[in-house]
Design a protein around this motif. Structure first.
Motif, PDB file in Angstrom:
ATOM      1  N   SER A 236      40.198  35.352  30.876  1.00  0.00           N
ATOM      2  CA  SER A 236      39.638  34.037  31.887  1.00  0.00           C
ATOM      3  C   SER A 236      39.027  32.874  30.651  1.00  0.00           C
ATOM      4  N   VAL A 237      38.646  33.164  29.757  1.00  0.00           N
ATOM      5  CA  VAL A 237      38.114  32.305  28.580  1.00  0.00           C
ATOM      6  C   VAL A 237      39.386  31.919  27.722  1.00  0.00           C
ATOM      7  N   GLY A 238      40.452  32.297  27.878  1.00  0.00           N
ATOM      8  CA  GLY A 238      41.801  31.782  26.856  1.00  0.00           C
ATOM      9  C   GLY A 238      41.755  32.690  25.773  1.00  0.00           C
ATOM     10  N   ALA A 239      40.912  33.799  25.321  1.00  0.00           N
ATOM     11  CA  ALA A 239      40.955  34.463  24.329  1.00  0.00           C
ATOM     12  C   ALA A 239      42.232  34.955  24.140  1.00  0.00           C
ATOM     13  N   GLY A 240      42.980  35.368  24.971  1.00  0.00           N
ATOM     14  CA  GLY A 240      44.534  35.989  24.847  1.00  0.00           C
ATOM     15  C   GLY A 240      44.889  36.332  26.108  1.00  0.00           C
ATOM     16  N   ILE A 241      46.026  37.045  26.079  1.00  0.00           N
ATOM     17  CA  ILE A 241      46.694  37.410  27.511  1.00  0.00           C
ATOM     18  C   ILE A 241      46.743  38.900  27.243  1.00  0.00           C
ATOM     19  N   ALA A 242      47.149  39.516  28.417  1.00  0.00           N
ATOM     20  CA  ALA A 242      47.020  41.129  28.389  1.00  0.00           C
ATOM     21  C   ALA A 242      47.907  41.779  29.415  1.00  0.00           C
ATOM     22  N   LEU A 243      48.734  42.768  29.080  1.00  0.00           N
ATOM     23  CA  LEU A 243      49.471  43.560  29.816  1.00  0.00           C
ATOM     24  C   LEU A 243      48.796  44.634  30.740  1.00  0.00           C
ATOM     25  N   MET A 244      48.884  44.594  31.943  1.00  0.00           N
ATOM     26  CA  MET A 244      47.743  45.151  32.645  1.00  0.00           C
ATOM     27  C   MET A 244      48.367  46.133  33.913  1.00  0.00           C
ATOM     28  N   PRO A 245      48.334  46.980  34.219  1.00  0.00           N
ATOM     29  CA  PRO A 245      48.994  47.784  35.517  1.00  0.00           C
ATOM     30  C   PRO A 245      48.186  47.310  36.685  1.00  0.00           C
ATOM     31  N   ALA A 246      49.036  46.960  37.574  1.00  0.00           N
ATOM     32  CA  ALA A 246      48.968  46.427  39.002  1.00  0.00           C
ATOM     33  C   ALA A 246      47.647  47.220  39.699  1.00  0.00           C
ATOM     34  N   LEU A 247      47.428  48.495  39.332  1.00  0.00           N
ATOM     35  CA  LEU A 247      46.456  49.149  40.179  1.00  0.00           C
ATOM     36  C   LEU A 247      44.889  48.732  39.818  1.00  0.00           C
ATOM     37  N   ALA A 297      49.977  54.151  49.148  1.00  0.00           N
ATOM     38  CA  ALA A 297      49.633  52.860  49.635  1.00  0.00           C
ATOM     39  C   ALA A 297      49.993  51.707  48.489  1.00  0.00           C
ATOM     40  N   HIS A 298      49.640  52.257  47.294  1.00  0.00           N
ATOM     41  CA  HIS A 298      49.679  51.299  46.086  1.00  0.00           C
ATOM     42  C   HIS A 298      51.199  51.441  45.394  1.00  0.00           C
ATOM     43  N   ASP A 299      52.010  52.630  45.865  1.00  0.00           N
ATOM     44  CA  ASP A 299      53.270  52.952  45.134  1.00  0.00           C
ATOM     45  C   ASP A 299      54.175  51.583  44.811  1.00  0.00           C
ATOM     46  N   GLY A 300      54.378  51.252  43.651  1.00  0.00           N
ATOM     47  CA  GLY A 300      55.307  50.015  43.367  1.00  0.00           C
ATOM     48  C   GLY A 300      54.998  48.930  43.429  1.00  0.00           C
TER      49      GLY A 300
END
Length: 301
Positions: A236-247, A297-300
């Motif tokens: 949020s503060v622009g320190a970097g980006i991240a690859l994160m699971p949708a869960l 409910a979360h699959d995919g």
């Protein structure tokens, strides 16, 4: 070895004061009572009863056994009731060891279903990233382990474990609101090669390195933390980006962070594991069932 049926009859004889009175209460013949008491005396190796005139008295051994019989029968009755409850899914303890994002989403949703339909099942939670969570199963410190794997990074479950697939969790890239790439619905991973990256747990970091390497670049990882809230705050503060699971995004939504699907699409696979010999334990089987229902409910996503 003392026969519990003989102990129950002995307890009734002592309370009734005679074989004939015990026979009437138990609905059997006096000879049957006599045979059981003789069999019990053979088991203990000494007489339990003595005739005192027309009354039936107890020997010293009989008095000693009488002091314990009531407690023994009470414990047996309690054990039978507990086993009956377990078999009928009215009770039982199930210990789940899961990674943080599962403990924050799938597990609470499963517990809600249990509270509604099987409130006697007690669920205890532990937290551990895979593959350490799987090692707790043969150690006996948990009953169900939830783990995730990435393509090329399997959890390495041993042959004595049964796997129950739960869901496929889509990976997204977290960007600060206003980031140029956020204007697109999907983002090509190679287009992010020049970005600064924030990595998650060791397995997630290994997957990030692997995914980027397949696209021909090495990510510039400037921060690494397994705290999902910290990752979003850093983004949020622009320190970097991240690859994160949708869960993770199902329970953490920062108003200054947006998520976009990445190309090529990538997913992590989430599954539950139990020891083979425990898979048919009623309470464990029921918890596995509600975990699968919650995950559907979360699959995919």
């Amino acid at each position: 070895m003392l026969d519990s049926r003989h102990l129950a009859t002995f307890h009734e004889v002592v309370g009734a004061g005679s074989y004939s009175a015990a026979a009437r209460t138990l609905g059997c013949t006096q000879p049957a009572i006599t045979q059981q008491m003789k069999a019990l005396e053979r088991s203990v190796g000494m007489p339990l009863f003595v005739r005192v005139g027309r009354r039936l008295g107890l020997t010293e051994a009989g008095e000693a056994l009488a002091r314990h019989t009531g407690v023994i029968l009470d414990h047996l009755s309690a054990a039978e009731q507990q086993l009956h409850s377990l078999a009928r899914l009215r009770g039982g303890r199930v210990r789940i060891c899961a990674f943080p994002s599962a403990n924050a989403t799938l597990v609470p949703e499963a517990i809600a279903r249990l509270l509604a339909d099987h409130p006697g099942i007690r669920v205890e939670l532990q937290e551990e990233e895979p593959p350490a969570s799987l090692r707790r199963l043969p150690e006996g410190s948990c009953d169900i382990a939830l783990a995730f794997s990435y393509p090329g990074f399997q959890v390495g479950a041993s042959a004595d474990l049964m796997e129950y697939p739960l869901m496929e969790d889509l990976l997204t890239v977290l960007l600060p609101v206003g980031h140029p790439a956020a204007r697109r619905q999907t983002v090509r991973l190679p287009d992010l090669a020049a970005e600064r990256w924030i990595a998650g747990c060791p397995r997630c970091q290994a997957n990030l390195l692997h995914a980027c390497a397949e696209q021909g670049f090495t990510p510039d990882i400037v921060f690494a933390t397994d705290d999902n809230l910290a990752i979003q705050n850093l983004v949020s503060v622009g320190a970097g980006i991240a690859l994160m699971p949708a869960l993770v995004l199902a329970f953490l939504r920062h108003d200054k962070v947006t998520a976009r699907a990445v190309e090529p699409h990538a997913r992590r696979r989430i599954a539950a594991y139990v020891l083979r010999e425990h898979a048919q334990v009623p309470a464990i089987a029921q918890v596995l069932k509600v975990l699968q229902e919650a995950a559907s409910a979360h699959d995919g996503c």
